[in-house]
Design a protein around this motif. Sequence first.
Motif, PDB file in Angstrom:
ATOM      1  N   THR A 213       0.832  -1.203   0.000  1.00  0.00           N
ATOM      2  CA  THR A 213       0.000   0.000   0.000  1.00  0.00           C
ATOM      3  C   THR A 213       0.867   1.253   0.000  1.00  0.00           C
ATOM      4  OG1 THR A 213      -1.754  -1.156   1.201  1.00  0.00           O
ATOM      5  CG2 THR A 213      -1.810   1.246   1.237  1.00  0.00           C
ATOM      6  N   LYS A 214       1.933   1.229   0.789  1.00  0.00           N
ATOM      7  CA  LYS A 214       2.841   2.375   0.846  1.00  0.00           C
ATOM      8  C   LYS A 214       3.433   2.655  -0.531  1.00  0.00           C
ATOM      9  CE  LYS A 214       7.218   3.924   2.837  1.00  0.00           C
ATOM     10  NZ  LYS A 214       8.385   3.572   3.671  1.00  0.00           N
ATOM     11  N   LYS A 215       3.885   1.613  -1.218  1.00  0.00           N
ATOM     12  CA  LYS A 215       4.475   1.786  -2.540  1.00  0.00           C
ATOM     13  C   LYS A 215       3.446   2.304  -3.545  1.00  0.00           C
ATOM     14  CE  LYS A 215       7.999  -1.774  -1.873  1.00  0.00           C
ATOM     15  NZ  LYS A 215       8.499  -3.106  -2.311  1.00  0.00           N
ATOM     16  N   LEU A 216       2.212   1.841  -3.417  1.00  0.00           N
ATOM     17  CA  LEU A 216       1.151   2.296  -4.312  1.00  0.00           C
ATOM     18  C   LEU A 216       0.871   3.786  -4.114  1.00  0.00           C
ATOM     19  CD1 LEU A 216      -1.068   1.689  -6.385  1.00  0.00           C
ATOM     20  CD2 LEU A 216      -2.573   1.058  -4.481  1.00  0.00           C
ATOM     21  N   VAL A 217       0.829   4.221  -2.846  1.00  0.00           N
ATOM     22  CA  VAL A 217       0.596   5.633  -2.546  1.00  0.00           C
ATOM     23  C   VAL A 217       1.751   6.489  -3.068  1.00  0.00           C
ATOM     24  CG1 VAL A 217       0.369   7.337  -0.699  1.00  0.00           C
ATOM     25  CG2 VAL A 217      -0.869   5.164  -0.558  1.00  0.00           C
ATOM     26  N   GLU A 218       2.979   6.016  -2.880  1.00  0.00           N
ATOM     27  CA  GLU A 218       4.136   6.757  -3.376  1.00  0.00           C
ATOM     28  C   GLU A 218       4.060   6.922  -4.894  1.00  0.00           C
ATOM     29  OE1 GLU A 218       7.384   4.465  -1.997  1.00  0.00           O
ATOM     30  OE2 GLU A 218       7.310   5.241   0.062  1.00  0.00           O
ATOM     31  N   LYS A 219       3.631   5.857  -5.579  1.00  0.00           N
ATOM     32  CA  LYS A 219       3.511   5.911  -7.037  1.00  0.00           C
ATOM     33  C   LYS A 219       2.466   6.934  -7.457  1.00  0.00           C
ATOM     34  CE  LYS A 219       2.449   3.065 -11.080  1.00  0.00           C
ATOM     35  NZ  LYS A 219       2.058   1.717 -11.566  1.00  0.00           N
ATOM     36  N   LYS A 220       1.354   6.975  -6.748  1.00  0.00           N
ATOM     37  CA  LYS A 220       0.295   7.930  -7.073  1.00  0.00           C
ATOM     38  C   LYS A 220       0.780   9.372  -6.880  1.00  0.00           C
ATOM     39  CE  LYS A 220      -3.703   4.983  -6.027  1.00  0.00           C
ATOM     40  NZ  LYS A 220      -4.327   5.101  -7.348  1.00  0.00           N
ATOM     41  N   PHE A 221       1.488   9.615  -5.765  1.00  0.00           N
ATOM     42  CA  PHE A 221       2.021  10.960  -5.533  1.00  0.00           C
ATOM     43  C   PHE A 221       3.065  11.328  -6.588  1.00  0.00           C
ATOM     44  CE2 PHE A 221       0.355  10.949  -1.102  1.00  0.00           C
ATOM     45  CZ  PHE A 221      -0.164  12.239  -1.102  1.00  0.00           C
ATOM     46  N   TYR A 222       3.911  10.360  -6.946  1.00  0.00           N
ATOM     47  CA  TYR A 222       4.951  10.622  -7.945  1.00  0.00           C
ATOM     48  C   TYR A 222       4.317  11.033  -9.275  1.00  0.00           C
ATOM     49  CZ  TYR A 222       8.927   9.883 -11.045  1.00  0.00           C
ATOM     50  OH  TYR A 222       9.914  10.057 -11.975  1.00  0.00           O
ATOM     51  N   GLU A 223       3.305  10.282  -9.706  1.00  0.00           N
ATOM     52  CA  GLU A 223       2.646  10.579 -10.977  1.00  0.00           C
ATOM     53  C   GLU A 223       1.931  11.928 -10.926  1.00  0.00           C
ATOM     54  OE1 GLU A 223       0.157   7.215 -11.493  1.00  0.00           O
ATOM     55  OE2 GLU A 223       1.783   5.920 -12.266  1.00  0.00           O
ATOM     56  N   LEU A 224       1.331  12.228  -9.764  1.00  0.00           N
ATOM     57  CA  LEU A 224       0.632  13.506  -9.611  1.00  0.00           C
ATOM     58  C   LEU A 224       1.611  14.677  -9.677  1.00  0.00           C
ATOM     59  CD1 LEU A 224      -1.989  15.073  -8.933  1.00  0.00           C
ATOM     60  CD2 LEU A 224      -1.416  14.771  -6.518  1.00  0.00           C
ATOM     61  N   PHE A 225       2.713  14.565  -8.923  1.00  0.00           N
ATOM     62  CA  PHE A 225       3.697  15.643  -8.913  1.00  0.00           C
ATOM     63  C   PHE A 225       4.345  15.806 -10.281  1.00  0.00           C
ATOM     64  CE2 PHE A 225       4.835  17.058  -4.453  1.00  0.00           C
ATOM     65  CZ  PHE A 225       3.612  16.672  -3.924  1.00  0.00           C
ATOM     66  N   LYS A 226       4.659  14.689 -10.925  1.00  0.00           N
ATOM     67  CA  LYS A 226       5.289  14.746 -12.251  1.00  0.00           C
ATOM     68  C   LYS A 226       4.352  15.388 -13.264  1.00  0.00           C
ATOM     69  CE  LYS A 226       7.677  11.838 -15.622  1.00  0.00           C
ATOM     70  NZ  LYS A 226       8.079  10.446 -15.965  1.00  0.00           N
ATOM     71  N   GLN A 227       3.075  15.081 -13.173  1.00  0.00           N
ATOM     72  CA  GLN A 227       2.079  15.637 -14.084  1.00  0.00           C
ATOM     73  C   GLN A 227       2.006  17.151 -13.980  1.00  0.00           C
ATOM     74  OE1 GLN A 227      -1.829  14.046 -13.451  1.00  0.00           O
ATOM     75  NE2 GLN A 227      -2.824  15.501 -14.821  1.00  0.00           N
ATOM     76  N   HIS A 228       2.213  17.679 -12.773  1.00  0.00           N
ATOM     77  CA  HIS A 228       2.117  19.124 -12.557  1.00  0.00           C
ATOM     78  C   HIS A 228       3.489  19.808 -12.501  1.00  0.00           C
ATOM     79  CE1 HIS A 228      -2.236  19.152 -11.903  1.00  0.00           C
ATOM     80  NE2 HIS A 228      -2.083  18.008 -11.251  1.00  0.00           N
ATOM     81  N   GLY A 229       4.539  19.080 -12.869  1.00  0.00           N
ATOM     82  CA  GLY A 229       5.865  19.666 -12.918  1.00  0.00           C
ATOM     83  C   GLY A 229       6.456  19.997 -11.576  1.00  0.00           C
ATOM     84  N   LEU A 230       6.104  19.248 -10.537  1.00  0.00           N
ATOM     85  CA  LEU A 230       6.606  19.516  -9.187  1.00  0.00           C
ATOM     86  C   LEU A 230       7.770  18.587  -8.855  1.00  0.00           C
ATOM     87  CD1 LEU A 230       3.162  19.882  -7.387  1.00  0.00           C
ATOM     88  CD2 LEU A 230       4.657  21.721  -8.205  1.00  0.00           C
ATOM     89  N   ASP A 231       8.523  18.946  -7.806  1.00  0.00           N
ATOM     90  CA  ASP A 231       9.690  18.180  -7.387  1.00  0.00           C
ATOM     91  C   ASP A 231       9.257  16.835  -6.809  1.00  0.00           C
ATOM     92  OD1 ASP A 231      12.172  17.350  -6.605  1.00  0.00           O
ATOM     93  OD2 ASP A 231      12.162  18.506  -4.742  1.00  0.00           O
TER      94      ASP A 231
END
Length: 241
Positions: A213-231
């Motif tokens: 679950t932790k890895k899944l949440v990290e992946k979701k945050f990574y994709e969200l931040f990458k989509q909006h050009g964030l660090d």
Amino acid sequence: MTHDKSGLFLTLLKLKSYLASMIDDKLNCIDGFHFTEEYLQRRFPDKKDEIISLLEDNQIYSDCDIAFNEKIILQFRTIVNQTASNLNLPEMLKRLEIEAQNIKPAEDSRETIKSGREKKLSEILDTLFQLATNWAVLKELEDKVDDYSILNEEEVIRPDEEKNMNALDDTTDKAFGILSNLTKKYVHQLTDYYFTFGGDLALKEFVEDLNKTKKLVEKKFYELFKQHGLDTDWISKISEE
């Protein structure tokens, strides 16, 4: 909250779940407690009349009043807080078949272990009660926010309504925080109970699922931040901890 109230609350929740599975449409509703009486007679025959009386005393008069009432959990909370039920924890444990089958303590320590087990179970049930209640409260808050948001989108919202909407947003954020803290508390209680009373194998699988679950949440945050050009560097740092 006492053991008795914990038992009554769980009984009412199980009753609602049963009724929701039996009645799939309001159009099929009939007056009275046909399914409720059937369920209680089968599962809790000695408490059937008492529970029916409690429901009627709180203006709940039919199966559908329970199955299709979105605020029923709040009414259940009122019932358990006002009632000195005769249902006790040992009875509830027997009915729910919650037993530590792998624990065979010596006679001189059996009562001590039993008392400790019941105490921990009572604490877990209390946390679950708080979780259910706060989820019901959150739903009420979100429904109100949705109503104000519609007015805002149509540009017909009044200043006082906009102020209320902003206040509700802040309250909703706090509600999410409360639910997160209660969930963490429940997970800690659950792992402690499993480790202490014979659920070692289930605990190992549970912890592995938490890591997934932790890895899944990290992946979701990574994709969200990458989509909006964030660090996204901070996500990698968390993964290394």
